[in-house]
Design a protein around this motif. Structure first.
Motif, PDB file in Angstrom:
ATOM      1  N   THR A 152       0.831  -1.201   0.000  1.00  0.00           N
ATOM      2  CA  THR A 152       0.000   0.000   0.000  1.00  0.00           C
ATOM      3  C   THR A 152       0.866   1.252   0.000  1.00  0.00           C
ATOM      4  OG1 THR A 152      -1.617  -1.241   1.281  1.00  0.00           O
ATOM      5  CG2 THR A 152      -1.952   1.137   1.117  1.00  0.00           C
ATOM      6  N   ARG A 207      -0.944   2.673  -3.859  1.00  0.00           N
ATOM      7  CA  ARG A 207      -2.271   2.468  -3.315  1.00  0.00           C
ATOM      8  C   ARG A 207      -3.191   1.798  -4.326  1.00  0.00           C
ATOM      9  NH1 ARG A 207      -6.432   6.227  -0.573  1.00  0.00           N
ATOM     10  NH2 ARG A 207      -4.895   7.729   0.055  1.00  0.00           N
ATOM     11  N   ALA A 213      -2.246  -1.813  -4.724  1.00  0.00           N
ATOM     12  CA  ALA A 213      -2.749  -2.597  -3.595  1.00  0.00           C
ATOM     13  C   ALA A 213      -4.229  -2.916  -3.784  1.00  0.00           C
ATOM     14  CB  ALA A 213      -2.518  -1.838  -2.292  1.00  0.00           C
ATOM     15  N   ALA A 214      -4.985  -1.905  -4.214  1.00  0.00           N
ATOM     16  CA  ALA A 214      -6.420  -2.136  -4.431  1.00  0.00           C
ATOM     17  C   ALA A 214      -6.633  -3.166  -5.531  1.00  0.00           C
ATOM     18  CB  ALA A 214      -7.099  -0.818  -4.799  1.00  0.00           C
ATOM     19  N   SER A 266      -7.474  -0.813   1.484  1.00  0.00           N
ATOM     20  CA  SER A 266      -6.589   0.233   1.994  1.00  0.00           C
ATOM     21  C   SER A 266      -7.133   0.846   3.286  1.00  0.00           C
ATOM     22  CB  SER A 266      -6.357   1.305   0.938  1.00  0.00           C
ATOM     23  OG  SER A 266      -7.546   2.023   0.706  1.00  0.00           O
ATOM     24  N   ASN A 298      -4.810   1.242   6.446  1.00  0.00           N
ATOM     25  CA  ASN A 298      -4.594   2.549   7.052  1.00  0.00           C
ATOM     26  C   ASN A 298      -4.966   2.561   8.532  1.00  0.00           C
ATOM     27  OD1 ASN A 298      -3.488   4.558   5.265  1.00  0.00           O
ATOM     28  ND2 ASN A 298      -5.262   4.182   3.974  1.00  0.00           N
TER      29      ASN A 298
END
Ligand SMILES: Nc1ncnc2c1ncn2[C@@H]1O[C@H](COP(=O)(O)OP(=O)(O)OP(=O)(O)O)[C@@H](O)[C@H]1O
Ligand SMILES: [Mg+2]
Lengths: 245, 309
Positions: free
Chosen positions: B190, B194, B197-198, B204, B208
């Motif tokens: 991530t 980002r 990662a998605a 996320s 986070n």
């Protein structure tokens, strides 16, 4: 509806279908009245010039953008699910920008591709390395130091690690030399032969025509033509504007 | 840097002035080792949030204060003892981190300036709250263990040994977590992309939240430690916040290894400055280093290479 080949009969169930799909960026309408259907086992290609809305459509069907109208994956609205749920259900998106993990090795990038499918990761890894021997030669290389073509293979490989049912490919040929284009081309054929449905967004019309069972032409956010490659090759407008006369 | 000091100690020999020198040096080494480990714990949380979420948490120092006063209340006011205080301090600060993320940060992840403003306001609010409720008088948190041992001519508090051991245990645990578990790799992924990662199905939001909880817990722990060998007071989070900035700039974004290296550079520099020159320079050292690095080598001493750690 256009003709389809034997691999994907009209009767095959819809994997993805949109109905009057509209997407706006602020006040700007980027997509309008998109009716797109992708049936199980097909390779469907969406072609169109720069700025036509291909990436927007790719991001929308894979759950990254808000939309109006309807977009269903496997019979259920995309917006009702999170991106990670869609990934779990086999909708895997390989983006135009690739979005690799630049400071990780090829191997780590691929293994993360199986984040939602841990069980058979080793098998799939072997499959990907068979498909792209260039990746097998540099398993410990950092993604960001690889050539554009290698990165594209890695991006597709990572997507395959997620055990896709529907693989969304956004311009996999972007900026690639003809030799590597061949590799990517073969890979798409092989992936589709394995039973993966493919939605291919392309600016390279010849490339798209070589693979697709059906093609949609997108211009200014609207579908202006659809049909089989054969039908579109016979279309005057397409011949003049996209196939060089 | 540590090696040089040891070399000086070895050359020092047996004479009387040399013995004083040696004890001074071993004092610096011992204190540098311990304080730096604590700084690393503080900085790792800060750098994780910056690396993963791309935002600067200016309330990181406030988490330290929250942890310290959580421990103070449980240990002193409720009289439940130092170790219960430690646990409470960590939990309260972790909850503080979670609350910050869920209530504010989640909504403005894409607006780093807003996050800076909000966390700064939060930090000031926490300071003012503590000042109002507890006054400006420093509070002592009981030491986790008592006693002193003489090591190489310097007095070593057992409490500091615990601080050192626990800090390093946590640094190593985090390192293993990040590098060898799926959840840890999701966190690093991530931080690198980002969107990437998605695309592989990492949520996320959860990553986070996890970083804010981890960062809060680490800051809380540091707060308890700082309060137990110094004191807890309303503005105690300020210096560690500046320190975190400096260490992250030195060590590279989102890197545990880099944070540890940066923490040890700063820690030793600070200990040497305060012992050899003037204690009043302590808070100035990281600021000066921060300015110098930003001017001379803004990409940090190690670039991003270390980010895999
Ligand atoms: N985040 C955004 N905000 C505002 N407008 C956008 C955004 N993303 C895309 N657009 C606009 O939407 C239109 C479609 O863009 P999109 O990226 O979907 O086109 P594309 O067909 O993928 O083009 P290309 O072949 O160059 O990749 C363009 O006019 C673009 O400027
Ligand atoms: Mg595009």
């Amino acid at each position: 509806m256009a003709t389809t080949d034997a691999a994907a009969p009209e009767s095959a169930p819809d994997v993805l279908s949109t109905d009057d799909l509209r997407v706006t960026y602020g006040k700007v309408l980027a997509l309008r009245e998109i009716d797109l259907t992708v049936r199980e086992g097909e390779v469907v290609s969406v072609i169109g010039p720069n700025g036509a809305g291909k990436t927007t459509l790719a991001n929308t069907v894979s759950g990254f953008l808000d939309y109006e109208g309807s977009a269903e994956y496997r019979g259920r609205e995309v917006a009702d699910r999170s991106v990670s749920d869609l990934v779990s259900e086999g909708l895997i998106h390989c983006t135009e920008k690739r979005d690799l993990f630049g400071y990780m090795t090829v191997d780590d990038n691929l293994r993360l591709g199986a984040y939602r499918h841990g069980e058979d990761a080793d098998e799939r890894l072997e499959y990907v390395y068979d498909l792209f021997p260039a990746l097998a030669e540099r398993t410990e290389q950092n993604a960001r130091t690889m050539s554009g073509g290698e990165q594209q293979m890695l991006a597709i490989g990572r997507a395959l690690m997620g055990a896709p049912d529907l693989l969304v490919l956004d311009e996999p040929t972007l900026g690639l030399a003809p030799v590597i284009l061949e590799d990517i081309s073969d890979a798409i054929e092989e992936i589709n032969d394995e039973g993966v449905t493919v939605l291919l967004f392309e600016q390279n019309v010849t490339f798209a025509m070589n693979h697709a069972d059906r093609i949609y032409l997108l211009e200014n956010g609207e579908v202006v033509r659809e049909g089989s490659p054969g039908e579109l090759r016979g279309d005057d407008y397409i011949r003049e504007s996209y196939l060089g006369g | 840097m540590g090696l040089n000091l040891l070399a000086v100690a070895a050359v020092g020999g047996a004479g009387a002035p040399a013995a004083i020198l040696q004890s001074g040096v071993s004092n610096i080494v011992v204190n540098g080792l311990i304080i730096s480990a604590l700084y690393a714990v503080v900085a790792i949380g800060f750098t994780l949030i910056f690396g993963v979420g791309g935002v600067l948490n200016l309330a990181h120092g406030a988490s330290i204060t929250v942890g310290a006063f959580g421990a103070y209340y449980v240990a002193r006011v409720f009289g439940m003892g130092a170790w219960a205080g430690l646990v409470a301090g960590v939990l309260v600060a972790a909850a503080f981190g979670a609350a910050l993320y869920l209530a504010m940060i989640r909504r403005m992840e894409d607006e780093p300036i807003m996050v800076m403003i909000l966390t700064l306001v939060t930090a000031v609010a926490v300071e003012q709250f503590v000042l109002t409720v507890e006054g400006s008088q420093p509070k002592a948190i009981p030491a986790l263990v008592g006693g002193v041992t003489r090591v190489a001519g310097t007095n070593l508090q057992h409490n500091l040994v615990v601080v050192f051991a626990v800090s390093w245990a946590i640094i190593l645990a985090l390192f293993l977590f990040v590098n060898y578990t799926d959840a840890g790799k999701a966190l690093i992924a991530t931080s690198m992309s980002r969107k990437g990662a998605a695309l592989v199905g990492i949520e996320s939001d959860r990553v986070n939240l996890a970083t804010w909880v981890i960062a809060g817990a680490l800051a809380g722990l540091a707060g308890v430690f700082l309060g137990s060998f110094q004191t807890a007071h309303w503005a105690m989070g300020r210096a560690p916040l500046v320190l975190s900035f400096t260490i992250v700039v030195l060590g590279g974004v989102g890197s545990i290894k880099g944070s540890v290296v940066g923490a040890y550079l700063i820690g030793f520099l600070e200990v040497i400055t305060t012992r050899v020159f003037d204690p009043r320079l302590q808070t100035l050292v990281p600021l000066v280093v921060l300015l110098l690095v930003l001017l001379v080598k803004p990409e940090g001493l190690f670039g991003r290479e270390l980010a895999e750690a």
